[in-house]
Scaffold this motif. Structure first.
Motif, mmCIF file in Angstrom:
data_model
loop_
_atom_site.group_PDB
_atom_site.id
_atom_site.type_symbol
_atom_site.label_atom_id
_atom_site.label_comp_id
_atom_site.label_asym_id
_atom_site.label_seq_id
_atom_site.Cartn_x
_atom_site.Cartn_y
_atom_site.Cartn_z
ATOM 1 N N MET A 91 0.828 -1.201 0.000
ATOM 2 C CA MET A 91 0.000 0.000 0.000
ATOM 3 C C MET A 91 0.866 1.256 0.000
ATOM 4 O O MET A 91 0.612 2.191 -0.762
ATOM 5 N N GLU A 95 1.280 4.102 -2.810
ATOM 6 C CA GLU A 95 1.104 5.525 -2.496
ATOM 7 C C GLU A 95 2.344 6.325 -2.908
ATOM 8 O O GLU A 95 2.230 7.459 -3.361
ATOM 9 N N LEU A 99 1.907 9.372 -5.356
ATOM 10 C CA LEU A 99 2.107 10.736 -4.858
ATOM 11 C C LEU A 99 3.530 11.266 -5.049
ATOM 12 O O LEU A 99 3.777 12.445 -4.809
ATOM 13 N N PHE A 104 5.867 9.180 4.727
ATOM 14 C CA PHE A 104 4.468 8.885 5.029
ATOM 15 C C PHE A 104 4.212 8.946 6.531
ATOM 16 O O PHE A 104 3.501 8.113 7.097
ATOM 17 N N LYS A 106 2.543 10.964 8.453
ATOM 18 C CA LYS A 106 1.172 11.181 8.922
ATOM 19 C C LYS A 106 0.348 9.885 8.856
ATOM 20 O O LYS A 106 -0.320 9.512 9.820
ATOM 21 N N LEU A 107 0.426 9.222 7.717
ATOM 22 C CA LEU A 107 -0.333 7.979 7.530
ATOM 23 C C LEU A 107 0.183 6.880 8.459
ATOM 24 O O LEU A 107 -0.602 6.205 9.143
ATOM 25 N N ASN A 110 -0.840 7.025 12.034
ATOM 26 C CA ASN A 110 -2.282 7.137 12.268
ATOM 27 C C ASN A 110 -2.819 5.816 12.838
ATOM 28 O O ASN A 110 -2.816 4.784 12.176
ATOM 29 N N ALA A 112 -5.878 4.881 13.543
ATOM 30 C CA ALA A 112 -7.068 4.334 12.863
ATOM 31 C C ALA A 112 -6.663 3.588 11.582
ATOM 32 O O ALA A 112 -7.250 2.557 11.254
ATOM 33 N N PHE A 113 -5.657 4.092 10.888
ATOM 34 C CA PHE A 113 -5.190 3.423 9.663
ATOM 35 C C PHE A 113 -4.660 2.028 9.990
ATOM 36 O O PHE A 113 -5.056 1.031 9.378
ATOM 37 N N SER A 116 -7.394 -0.349 11.288
ATOM 38 C CA SER A 116 -8.294 -0.746 10.194
ATOM 39 C C SER A 116 -7.619 -1.756 9.269
ATOM 40 O O SER A 116 -8.244 -2.732 8.841
ATOM 41 N N ASP A 159 -13.931 3.967 9.426
ATOM 42 C CA ASP A 159 -12.475 3.897 9.283
ATOM 43 C C ASP A 159 -12.093 2.586 8.600
ATOM 44 O O ASP A 159 -11.220 2.556 7.733
ATOM 45 N N LYS A 162 -12.535 2.709 4.913
ATOM 46 C CA LYS A 162 -11.530 3.467 4.159
ATOM 47 C C LYS A 162 -10.399 2.600 3.598
ATOM 48 O O LYS A 162 -9.759 2.980 2.623
ATOM 49 N N VAL A 163 -10.115 1.472 4.229
ATOM 50 C CA VAL A 163 -8.979 0.668 3.757
ATOM 51 C C VAL A 163 -9.371 -0.409 2.744
ATOM 52 O O VAL A 163 -8.508 -0.951 2.050
ATOM 53 N N ILE A 164 -10.664 -0.742 2.680
ATOM 54 C CA ILE A 164 -11.076 -1.925 1.911
ATOM 55 C C ILE A 164 -10.649 -1.852 0.439
ATOM 56 O O ILE A 164 -10.020 -2.779 -0.081
ATOM 57 N N SER A 166 -8.388 -0.026 -1.159
ATOM 58 C CA SER A 166 -6.933 -0.054 -1.377
ATOM 59 C C SER A 166 -6.378 -1.435 -1.061
ATOM 60 O O SER A 166 -5.430 -1.893 -1.708
#
Lengths: 223, 21
Positions: A91, A95, A99, A104, A106-107, A110, A112-113, A116, A159, A162-164, A166
């Protein structure tokens, strides 16, 4: 031999084990490099979170399946961890290409990331083992079916949602049935779970409206 | 070889999705 539902389920488990037996239950060198490129290195937090969520998973697994099955719960968690690190690496790589950045922070810091992503990996493992061709009502295994993992990890459904996509995009080993399963999870979240009365989504919508300067009250969920 | 509908558009990925809250 003819493909029976039982044989298909056994094959799915076998395939998952083959793929994940060669994977590591620790971050790879590549993933460690992504961690060290972060402004704040998330390595320690990642390891601590895995340990903490591992205890929660094993406790709840034993509670649902039986205290004698602690070892099985631990084995399934290990498979989930392997898939979690494998997908995380793909992943972040994806990214990075999308990008054109290497940091990375921040990600990867995280909570929750990570929760999840691990929940999604464990949902794949649990669903692979839990598939029953016989719809005979609630068995110990079906008690572990989605959204069980959200409750175990105290994870907000949106949350997890959001990952499904990707996750599906970067994990080539997922079979059609598993992609369908994850899609059904998406639909359940979108159509009901995210809109339950205790969902934090209402508060977020309210905050979003307030930031826009329009103070409307979010509609309560319908019965 | 599946019917999954990929809905994320350009400029939408996990980085953006976990940045918004």
């Amino acid at each position: 031999p003819p493909q029976t539902p039982v044989r298909a389920a056994m094959n799915s488990i076998q395939q998952l084990k083959v793929i994940l037996n060669s994977a590591s239950d620790k971050p790879s060198e590549n993933l460690k490099r992504y961690f060290s490129n972060c402004t704040v290195n998330p390595s320690e937090d990642v390891a601590q979170r895995v340990e903490c969520l591992g205890r929660a998973f094993s406790d709840r697994f034993a509670l649902a399946v039986g205290q004698g099955c602690t070892e099985i719960g631990s084995q399934r968690f290990t498979l989930g961890i392997r898939l979690y690190y494998r997908v995380m690496e793909s992943m972040v790589k994806s990214e990075e290409e999308r990008l054109s950045v290497q940091n990375f922070s921040k990600l990867l810091n995280n909570n929750a990331f990570h929760t999840s992503l691990l929940a999604c990996a464990l949902e794949v493992v649990t669903a692979t083992y839990g598939w029953s061709p016989f719809k005979s009502g609630s068995t110990s295994e079906t008690d572990l079916s989605f959204p069980w993992i959200l409750d175990v990890f105290e994870l907000r459904a949106f949350d997890f949602y959001k990952v499904i996509e990707s996750f599906i995009k970067v994990e080539p080993s997922l079979k059609r049935d598993m992609i369908k399963h994850l899609e059904r999870c998406e639909h359940r979240i979108m159509e009901s779970i995210a809109w339950r009365s205790d969902s934090a989504l209402f508060e977020l919508l309210k905050q979003s409206k307030e930031q826009e300067g329009h103070v409307d009250h979010a509609e309560p969920p319908s019965t | 070889n599946h019917d999954y509908h990929f809905g994320l558009e350009e400029g939408e990925g996990v980085s953006e999705l976990f940045d918004c809250d």
